[in-house]
Each structure stands twice: as structure tokens, then as C-alpha cells.
Design an enzyme around this catalytic site. Structure first.
Site, PDB file in Angstrom:
ATOM      1  N   SER A 282      33.848 -75.815 -50.593  1.00  0.00           N
ATOM      2  CA  SER A 282      33.104 -76.571 -48.827  1.00  0.00           C
ATOM      3  C   SER A 282      33.763 -76.408 -47.849  1.00  0.00           C
ATOM      4  O   SER A 282      34.224 -75.920 -47.431  1.00  0.00           O
ATOM      5  CB  SER A 282      33.368 -77.970 -49.350  1.00  0.00           C
ATOM      6  OG  SER A 282      34.147 -78.725 -48.680  1.00  0.00           O
ATOM      7  N   ASP A 283      32.786 -76.621 -46.617  1.00  0.00           N
ATOM      8  CA  ASP A 283      33.084 -76.846 -45.211  1.00  0.00           C
ATOM      9  C   ASP A 283      33.507 -78.219 -44.821  1.00  0.00           C
ATOM     10  O   ASP A 283      33.699 -78.827 -45.982  1.00  0.00           O
ATOM     11  CB  ASP A 283      31.858 -76.772 -44.350  1.00  0.00           C
ATOM     12  CG  ASP A 283      32.487 -75.640 -43.109  1.00  0.00           C
ATOM     13  OD1 ASP A 283      33.890 -76.258 -42.410  1.00  0.00           O
ATOM     14  OD2 ASP A 283      31.058 -75.454 -42.071  1.00  0.00           O
TER      15      ASP A 283
END
Length: 756
Positions: A282-283
Site C-alpha cells: 500500500s501507499d
């Protein structure tokens, strides 16, 4: 030392990632390891907290060492220093139950301590060898300091200069963007992740992050599947085909579902259609942010992300914190947890971390391999290639090393702004200012007279926002005093060089702007300098295409220097004084007005296409501004000139299994050697769906001496003509095509052929 998994791997020979080892051996090793892991340890591999003194988001995890010992951490990011990395790796390997090594990542975006131009500037070289070399050097330096995984390349296509992160990408074109994506992956990974001087790439931001509504970061993205596949997906897929080891999910929604939890995107497209076999992270807080998207609480969004195909959670603590309970409740499955865990372990295996967890922790490498003279020479050379000469009326450039040269402007005497945004490992105190670079270049042959002249902008708070992270440069003198000093200096000089534009943090993440003209204080000073009637050269620093209408009308020479990196000052001097002839070409259109945005050279015609660059009633045009960009895609001048012959085609007909050659003779008609980027565009004149007015399909850099000419040849086959039709089938359709070759997207020769 306790007998750990990695120690056993050495004995068994299972952890070696050398070329003669097979996936079967990797599978056997990981199967054995996972058979020993508890659920908590498996979930720990999915957890990526941040530690160290470099923090890029709004949160920071705590109790890191304790969690590593407990097996609740799979990796860490933005920790600088091989010694510090080694200490935390030691805790993982020697103090956790199974001794599973950590993976260490960092935002190594355009260099490490040797910093290259921002990616948008780097793309303007159109030089794939130079781009690959920049990534290779970045990998060499980062791995010498403990890092084995980079959150790069960023390959998002962007048509909107308001979006700050356009600075971090490669411009507006999917064909060029795809070639750059491949070059960056090759540079980082070099086809051999087992080498101690290569690192795993992480392609971002998957997907469509560069198309937010109104150019506002993190904002909603909404587009058709047809446009996704034709315009925005190609660079992501090219990076996959080049062997990228990991991907990062984007913040935005895709078809109404956040990318972080979008199974169609992360599983159906990335894994099933494209065959990607690495892991997806994920960011920063991307899982947690799905709550604000309205997708449920942390437990719900964490289960959603895992099922979608997301494997590692950056900072949110959602996967490690909620999935055990979700498993009991039937919200997730053991198979999904095991799959994600396996992908993280496979990445560590491919990096050779089970064979030697400390392979990136050799503290003797830093002094020998980081910010070396050789690396700096390459950064200087590549920065010089990235600058784009926008205007040179009267051949003011290159300047002669003589007389008095006034260097004025807020960017003339700052070190910290030279590297540009997303240079988290930079050591700016070692970098030169433009003042120093120009003074070195002229020696005792000319005088460089310096005055700041003005602040970045009048509003002190706005300037503080634009110069955060140590880029501050506010001068407490009055505007009138600074201006008077600059004008006095300028009156003494033979020529004025103005170093201005944006500060580095005016572009980048969360730096969206609707006003992308020259900041007010600088504009007002330029107006007064122009009144002096002296030759003026504008060195325009920016992380985006700026609106330069007034500057183009009133200033005779404009050199777009982006943010050129650690060696920017000397590279600028090289070009200003003619030691390097500019060859950069724009990879994004410069608009005349924000009302034209989003903008792209490869637009689709309407049923009422404009026939002239002016207002015509009932045609698709503006009443109050030209319809064309100020500077088009592919544009860039040189200190010499080039002429193009008409195009010669080897045949006017192309079969689906054949090819034709398009040739043009390029002649250096000027007075010095120069490099030209010859560009090939193709238009599909009739299709089952509407097709762009032109699409880049090839380019070649050629260097010619004064008076020299060469024949540039492009090979065209059916594959080059393929696109996704209305059914998302990748096809080439018979019919007539126009082929165009020229110096930029607006200035081309053309010919036609038919695909049978």
C-alpha cells in the site's frame, strides 16, 4: 549466535538466489519456513512500519524494536545508514523466534546522495541509456547504505500541470513513459537482484494516480476502461514486462473502489492479465484511508485490501492488527493470508536476504561508492541533457565568459532547492549554488555580480509552505531594498541572468496549484529588469510546466532547468556558457492558461474540430485564449539548427506480418555540433473507435557536427499500430495511416500508408 532460519538456509543451500537455482528450490524453502510460522508471524510479514529520521507522511509507528523481536514486522522504510540498518536487521535475525530478515525500503526517487534531475526533467533527456544509468547509480549508492528496495519508478501519466506530482513522473505520453519505465526497472534491478549493488523496484502508483479531478492530489479519478488501457496502463505494464519486483497501490479510486482494496485492479489486471508475480504494497496509510473513502472500519478495509491482492501494509497497522480476528469471524481466509506472506518471503529470497541478511550492511561501501566523483560527473552530464531551451532570441545563449554578468533571483543562492522534491537522502550542504557554479565556470575571465532581488513570493506564509523540509530561504529585508540592490547590480552588467521560478516544494506530493505562473514578487522584479533594456536570460526552475506567457513575450532567452539535482549548478553553467549544447525536449505540454488543462498533444478530435488557432463560432475552441499550448510536447531548441527532408517510405502498403521503413534526412544547419531528438508520430485515420490526432511511436537521438547530415530510419510494423478497441481487445485494424516525423509534435513532415 542462535541457529536461525537464515543460518539453516546457508547449510541447506536452499537460500541461494544464484542463476542455477530454480523456483522449485525457492518454493521448497518457503514452504518449509511457512510450516514453522504462527499466524502472528505470518501477519507480521505483511507489516511495514516507518522508522528513522526520514518521515514522509503524517504518522510514525512506535515500539519498532519490540515488534521486530516478536515477529510482527516484515520490513522498514526510510531508515538511512548501513550501520543503523544492520542493527535492526540483527534484532530480526538474531532475536526473533525464526530469524526472518527484514526488507528495507526508501523513497530513492531520482538518486540517493548523488541526486539526478527530478523525474520530469530526467524524462526530457529522451535518453534511455542515461535514465537507466541514473537508476543504476541510485541503486549502487542506496545499497551501499543499507537499502535494498526503492519506491520507484513512478510511471503515472499526467495531463494536468496543476497536479504537483507531475514532477515525479515522466510526462503525458504513454509510449515514452513505457520506455522510461523499462529503463528505470533495468537500472535498479539490472536483471540480478542477488547482486549487492542492485535493488528491487516498486512501480507506482497503481493505478491512474496522475489523473485526479481538478489536478488536486489524492482526488477522485474517473475514466473509461478504454482510456485506462490505451493511455494510462501502458507504462505500468511495461514495468511489469521488464521484471519489476513490486508495485504500490495508489490512493485514488478506480471504478469507484479505492485502488488499495480493488480486486479487479490488483488481481484481475495486474496478476491475471499481465502475469505479475511479485508483491503489492500500500501507499503510506493507504489501507487506513479507505475508511474516509467510506469502505468501512479498519477491520473491514484491511480484509478488503487483503482479498483484493494487497500484500503489505505501509504504516496503517491494519493487516497485522485486525486480520487474526477477521479470520476467526470468517471475514478473510487463511489462504489469502498465506498467499500474501509467501509473496513477501519470495521477495526476500530473490534479494538474497535469507542467504545473507547483511548483504546490504557493509559499512565500508559508503565511503567508496556514495557521492563519488564518477557518480557526480554522470549526474552533471545527465542534468545538462535534461534542460530545455525554450527561447533564444538573438542567440543570446551561450553567454561569453567576459564582462560583468548580473545573477539575480531567489533561486540563485540556495543549496537545498537544487535537488528538487523527493530527494529524501540528499545531503544538500555539499551541493553548489548557481552563484558558485557560474563563478567557477568563468574563473577570472568575467565578473559574476549577485543580488537576490526578491523573495520567492510576497506572502511569507505561502513561501513557508513552498519551502518546507529545510528549503527555507526567506530574506527579512524589505521588498524595496532587495529590488533596489538588484537593479543597481543589473545596471552595472552587460547581461542579466535571472534564477527564479518555483521552489522545490512548490511541486511534489500535496503541492497542487491553480496558479502556475511566475510568483508575484519575481514577476514584478522581472518587469523592472526588462525596463533596463539589457539582454536577459531566465533560468526557470520548476517541477511542472509553468505558464510563461509574459516571460515568452518579454524575455529573449529562457532555459527550463527543472531541478537538476546535486550537480545542477555546474550543469547549468555548462549550458549557459556553451560547454554543453542543450538537447532536452519537453515531455509535457506547457499551457497558456490553466483553463486549458488537462492538456495533451494526443487529443481526440471532436465532430467540430477547430480549423484555426483562433475563435471560430460552432467549432471546438476557446473564445479568450489560443487552443494550442505555449510550448508543445517534444519541443526544445538547440544552439544549432536542424532541417528535415520529406519522409520516404519503403512502401505505401503494410501487411500484418510485414514492416515498412520511414526515413528522413536530418541536417545540422547551424554553427556547432548538437544533438537532436527525432520523433515519430502516427495517426490511425479510420478506426472502430475514435483515435488520437497523433501518437508518439518512436524517437531517436542523433548527434551531428556542423553541416553534417544523417538518415534516420524508423521501422513500422503492425504491432506498433495496435490499440485497445471498444471491447478491450488489443488489435490493429486495416486502413489508412499518417506517419509524421519531426522536431516536436507540432512541427513534422508527413506521409501516408495503408495497412492491408
Amino acid at each position: 549466535m542462535k541457529k536461525t532460519i537464515w543460518g539453516l538456509a546457508l547449510l541447506l543451500g536452499l537460500a541461494s538466489c544464484s542463476g542455477n537455482k530454480t523456483n522449485n528450490e525457492m518454493d521448497a524453502f518457503i514452504n518449509d519456513l511457512m510450516g514453522k510460522m504462527t499466524l502472528e508471524e505470518k501477519l507480521g510479514q505483511l507489516n511495514l512500519p516507518v522508522t528513522g529520521d526520514i518521515v514522509t507522511g503524517a504518522a510514525q509507528s512506535s515500539n519498532v524494536a519490540e515488534n521486530i523481536r516478536a515477529g510482527r514486522v516484515g520490513g522498514l522504510f526510510n531508515l538511512k545508514g548501513a550501520g543503523r540498518v544492520a542493527e535492526l536487521q540483527r534484532i530480526a535475525v538474531e532475536e526473533s523466534r525464526l530469524g526472518i530478515p527484514l526488507i528495507f525500503g526508501m523513497d530513492v526517487i531520482h538518486g540517493y546522495e548523488t541526486v539526478f534531475p527530478i523525474p520530469l526533467g530526467l524524462s526530457c533527456t529522451w535518453d534511455m541509456e542515461a535514465i537507466e544509468r541514473s537508476a543504476q547509480i541510485a541503486a549502487q549508492e542506496a545499497t551501499a547504505d543499507g537499502i535494498c528496495w526503492t519506491f520507484s519508478p513512478m510511471v503515472d501519466i499526467c495531463h494536468d500541470a496543476r497536479w504537483g506530482r507531475i514532477s515525479e513522473g515522466n510526462g503525458e505520453d504513454p509510449f515514452l513513459g513505457s520506455r522510461i519505465a523499462e529503463a528505470m526497472v533495468r537500472g535498479y534491478q539490472q536483471g540480478d537482484l542477488t547482486s549487492a549493488n542492485t535493488m528491487m523496484a516498486c512501480v507506482k502508483h497503481f493505478a491512474l494516480y496522475g489523473a485526479p479531478e481538478a489536478g488536486r492530489d489524492y482526488n477522485t479519478v474517473d475514466m473509461s476502461l478504454w482510456r485506462m488501457y490505451n493511455e494510462y496502463f501502458p507504462p505500468y505494464k511495461a514495468a511489469c514486462d521488464a521484471g519489476a519486483g513490486s508495485y504500490m497501490a495508489s490512493f485514488n479510486i478506480v471504478n469507484g473502489v479505492p485502488a488499495t482494496g480493488n480486486r479487479w485492479l490488483l488481481t484481475d489486471v495486474l496478476r491475471k492479465q499481465w502475469g505479475f508475480d511479485g508483491f503489492v504494497v500500500s501507499d503510506y496509510t493507504g489501507i487506513y484511508e479507505m475508511i474516509a473513502h467510506g469502505m468501512g472500519d479498519l477491520k473491514e478495509v484491511s480484509a478488503l485490501a487483503l482479498h483484493a491482492g494487497l500484500d503489505m501494509d505501509m504504516v496503517s497497522d491494519g493487516l497485522v492488527g485486525t486480520l487474526a480476528e477477521s479470520l476467526k469471524e470468517g471475514r478473510t481466509t487463511q489462504a489469502d493470508i498465506d498467499q500474501a506472506c509467501r509473496r513477501i518471503l519470495e521477495a526476500k529470497y530473490k534479494l538474497g536476504l535469507f542467504e545473507d541478511p547483511y548483504r546490504y550492511c557493509d559499512t565500508t561501501r559508503y565511503a567508496k561508492e556514495v557521492y563519488t566523483e564518477e557518480n557526480r560527473r554522470e549526474a552533471r552530464r545527465i542534468a545538462g541533457e535534461s534542460f530545455v531551451l525554450l527561447k533564444n532570441e538573438g542567440d543570446i545563449l551561450p553567454l561569453k565568459r567576459q564582462g560583468k554578468i548580473a545573477l539575480i533571483g531567489p533561486l540563485a543562492n540556495t543549496r537545498a532547492n537544487m535537488p528538487g522534491t523527493w530527494s529524501v537522502a540528499a545531503t544538500s550542504e555539499r551541493y553548489s549554488t548557481v552563484v558558485e557554479g557560474l563563478k567557477r565556470a568563468v574563473g577570472d575571465k568575467a565578473q559574476i555580480l549577485y543580488a537576490k532581488g526578491c523573495n520567492l513570493m510576497y506572502d511569507a506564509q505561502a513561501e513557508a509552505d513552498a519551502t518546507m523540509f529545510g528549503r527555507e530561504m526567506r530574506d527579512n529585508r524589505s521588498d524595496a531594498a532587495m529590488r533596489a540592490e538588484a537593479l543597481a547590480i543589473a545596471r552595472q552588467a552587460n547581461v542579466i541572468v535571472f534564477a527564479g521560478g518555483e521552489a522545490s516544494e512548490m511541486a511534489g506530493e500535496c503541492s497542487s496549484r491553480v496558479g502556475i505562473e511566475m510568483p508575484d514578487a519575481q514577476h514584478d522584479l522581472l518587469v523592472e529588469l526588462v525596463k533596463l533594456g539589457k539582454p536577459i536570460v531566465l533560468l526557470n526552475f520548476s517541477g511542472r510546466p509553468m505558464i510563461l506567457n509574459w516571460e515568452t513575450e518579454h524575455i529573449p532567452a529562457i532555459l527550463e532547468v527543472w531541478f537538476g539535482g546535486s550537480e545542477a549548478a555546474d550543469a547549468i553553467a555548462d549550458v549557459v556558457f556553451g560547454d554543453v549544447v542543450p538537447s532536452g525536449k519537453l515531455t509535457t505540454s506547457f499551457p497558456r492558461h490553466v483553463g486549458q488543462l488537462p492538456m495533451s498533444y494526443s487529443y481526440y478530435n471532436t465532430g467540430r474540430p477547430v480549423q484555426a488557432d483562433a475563435f471560430v463560432k460552432f467549432q471546438s475552441c476557446y473564445m479568450d485564449v489560443s487552443n494550442t499550448p505555449l510550448y508543445p510536447f517534444g519541443y526544445g531548441l538547440s544552439y544549432t539548427t536542424f532541417s528535415y527532408s520529406p519522409i520516404t517510405l519503403s512502401s505505401n502498403e503494410l501487411t500484418k506480418d510485414g514492416e515498412i521503413e520511414a526515413k528522413v534526412t536530418v541536417n545540422n544547419t547551424g554553427k556547432c555540433e548538437g544533438t537532436e531528438v527525432v520523433q515519430l508520430y502516427i495517426r490511425d485515420l479510420v478506426g472502430s473507435v475514435t483515435r488520437p490526432v497523433k501518437e508518439l511511436k518512436g524517437f531517436k537521438r542523433v548527434t551531428l557536427k556542423e553541416g553534417e547530415s544523417c538518415v534516420v530510419t524508423f521501422t513500422i510494423d503492425a504491432d506498433l499500430l495496435k490499440f485497445y478497441n471498444g471491447e478491450l481487445e488489443y488489435v490493429c485494424e486495416p486502413g489508412e495511416f499518417e506517419v509524421m516525423i519531426g522536431t516536436n509534435s507540432a512541427d513534422v513532415q508527413s506521409a501516408k500508408f495503408a495497412l492491408k
